[in-house]
Each structure stands twice: as C-alpha cells, then as structure tokens.
Enzyme design. Structure first.
Site, PDB file in Angstrom:
ATOM      1  N   ASP A 141      12.524  21.009  10.778  1.00  0.00           N
ATOM      2  CA  ASP A 141      12.124  22.032  11.112  1.00  0.00           C
ATOM      3  C   ASP A 141      13.226  23.311  11.044  1.00  0.00           C
ATOM      4  O   ASP A 141      13.315  24.126  11.923  1.00  0.00           O
ATOM      5  CB  ASP A 141      11.474  21.892  12.410  1.00  0.00           C
ATOM      6  CG  ASP A 141      10.409  23.324  13.058  1.00  0.00           C
ATOM      7  OD1 ASP A 141      10.133  23.972  12.128  1.00  0.00           O
ATOM      8  OD2 ASP A 141      10.265  23.753  14.100  1.00  0.00           O
ATOM      9  N   CYS A 198     -15.893  20.556  14.285  1.00  0.00           N
ATOM     10  CA  CYS A 198     -14.956  20.921  15.371  1.00  0.00           C
ATOM     11  C   CYS A 198     -14.529  22.139  15.129  1.00  0.00           C
ATOM     12  O   CYS A 198     -13.444  22.222  14.310  1.00  0.00           O
ATOM     13  CB  CYS A 198     -14.494  19.734  16.107  1.00  0.00           C
ATOM     14  SG  CYS A 198     -13.310  20.342  17.528  1.00  0.00           S
ATOM     15  N   CYS A 201     -10.403  24.188  18.773  1.00  0.00           N
ATOM     16  CA  CYS A 201      -8.818  24.871  18.820  1.00  0.00           C
ATOM     17  C   CYS A 201      -9.204  26.411  18.513  1.00  0.00           C
ATOM     18  O   CYS A 201      -8.360  27.099  19.283  1.00  0.00           O
ATOM     19  CB  CYS A 201      -7.946  24.186  17.998  1.00  0.00           C
ATOM     20  SG  CYS A 201      -8.377  24.067  16.079  1.00  0.00           S
ATOM     21  N   CYS A 248       2.998  27.468  23.797  1.00  0.00           N
ATOM     22  CA  CYS A 248       1.562  27.415  24.098  1.00  0.00           C
ATOM     23  C   CYS A 248       1.049  26.001  23.536  1.00  0.00           C
ATOM     24  O   CYS A 248       1.424  25.519  22.449  1.00  0.00           O
ATOM     25  CB  CYS A 248       0.967  28.439  23.644  1.00  0.00           C
ATOM     26  SG  CYS A 248      -0.693  28.317  23.943  1.00  0.00           S
ATOM     27  N   CYS A 255      -7.875  19.959  21.382  1.00  0.00           N
ATOM     28  CA  CYS A 255      -8.467  19.061  20.261  1.00  0.00           C
ATOM     29  C   CYS A 255      -8.814  17.621  20.852  1.00  0.00           C
ATOM     30  O   CYS A 255      -7.964  16.809  21.412  1.00  0.00           O
ATOM     31  CB  CYS A 255      -7.260  18.706  19.367  1.00  0.00           C
ATOM     32  SG  CYS A 255      -7.473  17.581  18.137  1.00  0.00           S
TER      33      CYS A 255
END
Length: 377
Positions: A141, A198, A201, A248, A255
C-alpha cells in the site's frame, strides 16, 4: 534466468506458499501481471475526479495496472493476506457513544506497512536462498499497485461492491501485500464473486461515497476526509462523520461476510492502550508531543497533529452538548492554527445550537407541567 521445468516451478510455488504460511500470512496466491482489463475502469475513475486531492493517483496513471513498469522484469506477483481484526474491537460501543473518538480498527495497532513489508522481505529472501538469481520487491500500500485486482486474480478473494477484497473465510478485515518476482511460477485461479444482490455497504455508507457498485468517490469517503485530505473538510459532510476521527469501518460493518471474519493472531495488530474508545475531550487535550508519543509506530502519525485536531474538532461538533467540549473549542478558536480554528468554530456553532434546542425543549416541558398544576400548587 534459468529455464525451469513445470514440475520445478510448481515445487517453487508450493515452497513459497508454505513459507508464507510459516511467516504468519493467512492466505497466499500467485497472479500473473496482466491487468489490462482494469485500465479503462481506472482511467474513468481518474477522469471523474474520484481520487480527490490524491495527485499521486493521477501522476502514476496506468502504471498501477502495469506491474512490469513499476519493477522491470516482473512476471508474477505473490499476493498475501494478513488478518487484522483485534480481539476487543468494540465497534458498536464506540460508535454509539458520540463523545468517544472512533478510530478505524486497522489503525489501533502497529503500522501494518512495517509488519507486512518485513514479512514479505523474509519471504523473498527465503526464495532467493533456493534461487539466487530471483529478483523480488515487496509492496504494501505504498506504491502504484492495483492490489485488489491482483488479489482477485491470485484467488485471495473477490472485489466487493465497496471496492475492498472479500473472502468467504475472512470477510474483509485483512491487509494485502504483494511480492513482485521475475520467476514464472504457476498462477492460481480467481474465486467466484459472492456479493449477489446485496447492497448493504452502499446503503449504510454515512456519506454515500459508494456511488455505484465497485466505485468509491474518495471525495465523500470518511477515510479520505480524515486521512488523505490536507485542507478543510467540506461542511456538508462534517455532520455525517459522527465521531469518526481516523478512518471509517461502516462499509465493512455492514457486510454480511464479515460475520465470519476471524480475529487476528498477529500480536502487532492488537489494540494499543490509550487509543481505543477515549473521550474526545481527552484526545483534543493532547499536546503535539503527546500525540507523537501516543502514535509512535502507528499509521495514525502520518496525518500529523494539525489534521488530528481538525478531525477531533468535527467529532466534537457532532457530540452531545457538553460544557467541557464548548470550553475546549473556544480555546482552540483563539489559540490554534487557522485550519483547526475553522473546524473548531463550526463545531462550536453546532454545540451552541444544540444547547439552544435543548433549552427551548426544557422551557416547553416546564410550561406544559405548569399548565397542568392546580392553581394553588
């Protein structure tokens, strides 16, 4: 590079996976470097300005989708997963008590960049002991890498509608890391996506940052606002941030797959004392030296003291009315730098408006009670 047989390459791949598990990684897969199908989506995301002020996203352009441009000679990427959910996450308790500061659960332990990079480096060195000619480079990252796309190709999981990698075994409470190598190991197969219909989120994102399935407008995302954004947080979004002062977790909390997420067994990711569930007033009272000391070795330190206080000021504006909060905000307005003072003024206005509403409500209740009392009472 020596030409190896298929059976030899399979042996090397098996050895890499065994070593990765021995180092503590919870899953490992191998991907090729063809991410060409992602380029049009990445370009559209950039063209829409969804990267906000993260100019590094724009500057690197399509290099993210072309691993061999980042490290010439790369032909495979070893992708790893490391679970991070701490034993005492206390999500609901902290979010429901708006006078406490909420910190994203990935950040309450040691900086994951260091933890994963050290393990990946050891993985590469172990491979080089067997194959001295192997070139490798670990990434966590911190470089232009499409880590979720690579993880998907390597079979670590699928990309959820919140744009994070999801696993049936681990939900999404995990970090990803990559080891670029120049050895043509056999690759793993992707898993089938399992989000179905779904949209939890998307529905429960406080700021509506997931603008369509798999697309996040970072400019609305609370993680971006509290971590990546340097300047002023847009006023329309401040009241939606609640008590979230660093990152956050809401899209992950929503989920269903995270019901199956295991707790981490990595000691470095356990919550540090003095970070989890502290009152906003205590956090806001820290001096810069206290901030640096308390966040030593933590990813939180990278936002700096100014943004830390900016974020807390916004959360104080969203908290239940408090004389202590009001006093601290007034002090910040008169004595802090302009960015913190601006957000403290906004927060003070929210606190005073809330006190006025409560006062009017109390007066109405008094009048109702008095109206019902006997004349000689």
């Amino acid at each position: 590079m020596t030409a190896y047989s298929d059976s030899q390459l399979q042996h090397f791949a098996d050895s890499v996976k065994t070593t990765a598990k021995a180092l503590g990684f919870h899953d490992v897969g191998i991907s090729d470097i063809d991410l060409s199908r992602h380029e049009k989506f990445l370009q559209a995301w950039l063209d829409n300005g969804y990267h906000g002020d993260m100019q590094f996203m724009q500057n690197h352009g399509m290099k993210r989708a072309r691993p061999a441009e980042l490290l010439p000679g790369t032909v495979r990427v070893v992708c790893v997963r490391l679970n991070y959910l701490p034993p005492d996450a206390s999500f609901a308790r902290t979010l429901k008590q708006n006078q406490l500061g909420y910190i994203s659960r990935y950040a309450v332990g040691r900086d994951y960049h260091k933890v994963l990079r050290n393990k990946l480096k050891k993985l590469g060195e172990a491979l080089r002991e067997t194959l001295p000619e192997v070139a490798f480079r670990p990434f966590v990252d911190s470089a232009p890498v499409l880590e979720h796309a690579l993880a998907e190709k390597a079979g670590i999981g699928w990309t959820g509608k919140h744009s994070l990698t999801l696993s049936k075994q681990a939900g999404s409470w995990f970090f990803l890391g990559e080891l670029f190598i120049n050895l043509p190991l056999p690759v793993d197969s992707p898993v089938e996506p399992a989000c179905g219909s779904c949209t939890a989120c998307m529905t429960l994102c406080p700021t509506g940052a997931i603008v369509e399935p798999y697309v996040v407008d970072a400019r609305k995302c609370i993680s971006y606002l509290t971590i990546e954004l340097d300047g002023s947080i847009p006023e329309p979004l401040r009241s939606k941030m609640g008590n979230r002062i660093y990152g956050c977790d809401d899209c992950q909390l929503a989920c269903p797959w995270n019901r199956f997420a295991p707790l981490t067994d990595e000691p470095d990711f356990e919550a540090r004392e003095g970070l989890l569930g502290l009152p906003l007033t205590e956090l806001f009272s820290w001096s810069e030296s206290q901030f640096l000391k308390r966040t030593e070795g933590s990813p939180i330190r990278r936002i700096g003291f100014q943004r830390w206080r900016r974020n807390i000021a916004v959360a104080m504006g969203n908290a239940d009315s408090s004389d202590e909060i009001i006093a601290q905000l007034k002090e910040a307005i008169s004595g802090d730098d302009p960015l913190v003072a601006e957000h403290a003024q906004w927060a003070l206005d929210q606190q005073l408006a809330q006190q006025n509403r409560e006062s009017r409500h109390t007066q109405r209740l008094i009048r109702v009670v008095e109206k019902g009392l006997p004349r000689d009472a």
